[in-house]
Design a protein around this motif. Structure first.
Motif, mmCIF file in Angstrom:
data_model
loop_
_atom_site.group_PDB
_atom_site.id
_atom_site.type_symbol
_atom_site.label_atom_id
_atom_site.label_comp_id
_atom_site.label_asym_id
_atom_site.label_seq_id
_atom_site.Cartn_x
_atom_site.Cartn_y
_atom_site.Cartn_z
ATOM 1 N N TYR A 143 13.139 -20.196 8.313
ATOM 2 C CA TYR A 143 12.020 -19.354 8.748
ATOM 3 C C TYR A 143 12.576 -18.162 9.518
ATOM 4 N N TYR A 146 12.190 -16.758 13.648
ATOM 5 C CA TYR A 146 11.794 -17.943 14.428
ATOM 6 C C TYR A 146 13.049 -18.672 14.895
ATOM 7 N N ASN A 160 8.263 -35.047 10.070
ATOM 8 C CA ASN A 160 7.442 -33.884 9.719
ATOM 9 C C ASN A 160 7.974 -33.019 8.578
ATOM 10 N N GLU A 163 6.737 -30.229 5.854
ATOM 11 C CA GLU A 163 5.406 -29.621 5.969
ATOM 12 C C GLU A 163 5.380 -28.595 7.107
ATOM 13 N N PHE A 164 5.168 -27.345 6.725
ATOM 14 C CA PHE A 164 5.244 -26.256 7.689
ATOM 15 C C PHE A 164 4.182 -26.371 8.782
ATOM 16 N N HIS A 165 2.966 -26.800 8.447
ATOM 17 C CA HIS A 165 1.905 -26.856 9.452
ATOM 18 C C HIS A 165 2.227 -27.867 10.554
ATOM 19 N N LYS A 166 3.143 -28.794 10.278
ATOM 20 C CA LYS A 166 3.600 -29.728 11.313
ATOM 21 C C LYS A 166 4.832 -29.174 12.029
ATOM 22 N N LYS A 168 5.628 -26.042 12.527
ATOM 23 C CA LYS A 168 5.390 -24.835 13.316
ATOM 24 C C LYS A 168 5.046 -25.136 14.775
ATOM 25 N N THR A 169 4.718 -26.373 15.067
ATOM 26 C CA THR A 169 4.438 -26.720 16.471
ATOM 27 C C THR A 169 5.688 -26.612 17.333
#
Length: 208
Positions: A143, A146, A160, A163-166, A168-169
């Protein structure tokens, strides 16, 4: 009785056999007494039997030759098979040529978001974007702009990825940095880095 048999043989010959010149000559001769008639009848019956045997033999030979010709005909199914084989060999050559186009980075580089991505070489220093981990057998994600939060640990990526939505936290924005991760390892890189210098990573180029 003998006269009836002669008439029957004459009818058979007229329907199934060609007239024999010798037989015609014999028929034209005047018939004599009983002895001559008996001899003529015997000769006629013998000729009819011989003609019948020769005709049956001729028919059988014709039938055998016809059967042999049928079985000796070339198989037309072989032509489509030859075409399929040629197509298959053509597809194999195309596949081989496509595989030959695949290249690997040498050496393999990591880099920040300012480093262009692609096939890395000594003269063209690019960050590899086809990384794969041989430890966990996961594709390495990256990424740009980042970095990973300092609280990241093995279990976080284990549970995780990918899966990006996990993920990104735990991602923190930082311009010029690129965050890399697989299921077992992670890195935040700013400068061009030769992968061989980091002995803890099991990442390799997965070919371009």
């Amino acid at each position: 009785m003998a006269k009836d048999l002669d008439e029957l043989l004459d009818e058979v010959e007229s329907k199934f056999f060609r007239p024999d010149p010798l037989r015609l000559d014999m028929d034209k001769r005047p018939k004599g007494g009983g002895g001559g008639t008996t001899h003529s009848n015997d000769w006629n019956r013998t000729q009819a039997k011989d003609s019948l045997r020769s005709t049956e033999t001729f028919k059988k030979e014709d039938l055998d030759s016809l059967i042999n010709e049928i079985f000796e005909e070339p198989s037309f199914d072989q032509k489509p098979l030859q075409k399929l084989k040629s197509k298959s060999s053509g597809n194999t050559s195309v596949r081989a040529s496509l595989q030959g186009l695949h290249k690997s980075c040498s050496p393999v580089y990591l880099g920040g978001s300012r480093v262009p991505r692609g096939i890395g070489t000594r003269t063209s220093q690019r960050a590899c974007d086809q990384l794969r981990c041989i430890g966990c057998d996961f594709r390495v994600v990256s990424y740009s702009d980042y970095m990973w939060d300092k609280s990241c640990d093995y279990l976080f990526f284990r549970n995780n990825m990918p899966e990006f939505h996990k993920l990104k936290t735990k991602l923190v924005k930082k311009k010029g940095t690129r965050a890399y991760a697989c299921q077992c390892s992670w890195r935040s890189v700013e400068e061009l880095t030769d992968l061989q210098t980091d002995h803890q990573l099991h990442w390799v180029c997965g070919k371009h």
